[in-house]
Design a protein around this motif. Structure first.
Motif, short mmCIF file in Angstrom:
data_model
loop_
_atom_site.label_atom_id
_atom_site.label_comp_id
_atom_site.label_asym_id
_atom_site.label_seq_id
_atom_site.Cartn_x
_atom_site.Cartn_y
_atom_site.Cartn_z
N ASP A 22 -8.33 6.25 -1.60
CA ASP A 22 -7.93 5.09 -0.81
C ASP A 22 -8.21 3.79 -1.54
O ASP A 22 -7.42 2.83 -1.46
N ALA A 67 -2.07 -1.48 -5.17
CA ALA A 67 -1.27 -2.36 -4.32
C ALA A 67 -1.55 -3.82 -4.66
O ALA A 67 -0.62 -4.65 -4.71
N PRO A 70 0.82 -1.22 0.00
CA PRO A 70 0.00 0.00 0.00
C PRO A 70 0.86 1.28 0.00
O PRO A 70 0.55 2.24 -0.71
N GLN A 94 -5.51 0.97 -2.88
CA GLN A 94 -5.70 -0.45 -2.54
C GLN A 94 -5.66 -1.32 -3.80
O GLN A 94 -5.03 -2.39 -3.81
#
Length: 214
Positions: A46, A53, A19, A50
Motif C-alpha cells: 500500500d 501515485a 492511486p 502511494q
C-alpha cells in the motif's frame, strides 16, 4: 469473462485516479518494476502504491502530456499517457533534475524504496534510444498504456490507442507516434495500427508515420 462487448468510456485521468493508476501499473507489469525497487528497500504494497501515485502527479499536470482513463461501470480498467508532439525527449516517469529547484519532503518520500540509479538507467536509456531513432522529429510518445489483466484481450487497449491515432491523423501529414512494445504487443500494433519496427530492443521500438495506404 464472456465475449460480450464492453461499454467502456474514455475520460480524462484525474488526480483522484492516481492511486488506481499506480496499482494498475503494478498489476499490468508485475515484474517490470521489481529490479528498480530492491526487495530489501521495498515497503509494504500500500505504501509502494502511494509513493508511485505521488511520483505520477507531475506527469499528470504537465502541459506536455495527454492523459486518458478507460472506465467500465465507473471502475478504472486502463490508462494511457502520451507525451505530445514537441515535448522534450524526457520520460516524465524519470525524476525531474534536482538542480535549481526546491525538493519537497513529499517528493523525497515518494522516491524512498526506489533504486534511483537503476530507475534512471531504464527510463533515461529508453529516452536516449528514442532521441536517436526519431532524429528530432516531433511525435506522440506513449508512456504507458495498460489494461488490467482481467480486461485484456477485449479491445480496450486498442480503444485507448485509437484516441491518439485519430488526433495524429487530424494533421496533414499525420503526426508520428512512437512507442516501446512487447514482442506480443508489437504484432498487434503492426497489424491493426500500421506501426513499423524501427529498433531492436527487448521492448521493441516502433513508430507510426501515418495510416495504411489502401
Amino acid at each position: 469473462m464472456s465475449n460480450t462487448k464492453l461499454d467502456v468510456k474514455l475520460e480524462p485521468l484525474l488526480e483522484s485516479d492516481l492511486p488506481a493508476a499506480a496499482e494498475g501499473c503494478f498489476q499490468a507489469f508485475p515484474s517490470f518494476y521489481l529490479p528498480m525497487e530492491p526487495e530489501d528497500l521495498r515497503p509494504p504494497h500500500d505504501i509502494r502504491v502511494q509513493r508511485f501515485a505521488s511520483r505520477l502527479q507531475h506527469l499528470l499536470i504537465s502541459p506536455h502530456t495527454h492523459c486518458t482513463k478507460a472506465t467500465l461501470d465507473g471502475k478504472l480498467v486502463g490508462i494511457t499517457i502520451w507525451h505530445k508532439p514537441g515535448a522534450p525527449v524526457f520520460n516524465l516517469k524519470r525524476r525531474l533534475p534536482l538542480e535549481g529547484r526546491e525538493v519537497t519532503e513529499e517528493e523525497e518520500e515518494s522516491w524512498k524504496g526506489v533504486d534511483q540509479g537503476k530507475w534512471e538507467e531504464v527510463w533515461g536509456g529508453w529516452d536516449k534510444v528514442r532521441e536517436e531513432l526519431m532524429k528530432g522529429q516531433p511525435h506522440w510518445y506513449i508512456a504507458p498504456l495498460w489494461v488490467l489483466p482481467e480486461y485484456q484481450g477485449r479491445g480496450i487497449g486498442g480503444k485507448l490507442l485509437q484516441e491518439v491515432v485519430d488526433l495524429a491523423d487530424q494533421h496533414t501529414p499525420s503526426q508520428p507516434i512512437y512507442l516501446e512494445a512487447s514482442q506480443m504487443g508489437a504484432l498487434m500494433y503492426e497489424a491493426k495500427f500500421n506501426f513499423k519496427k524501427i529498433g531492436t530492443s527487448e521492448y521493441v521500438e516502433m513508430a507510426r508515420f501515418g495510416p495504411r495506404k489502401e
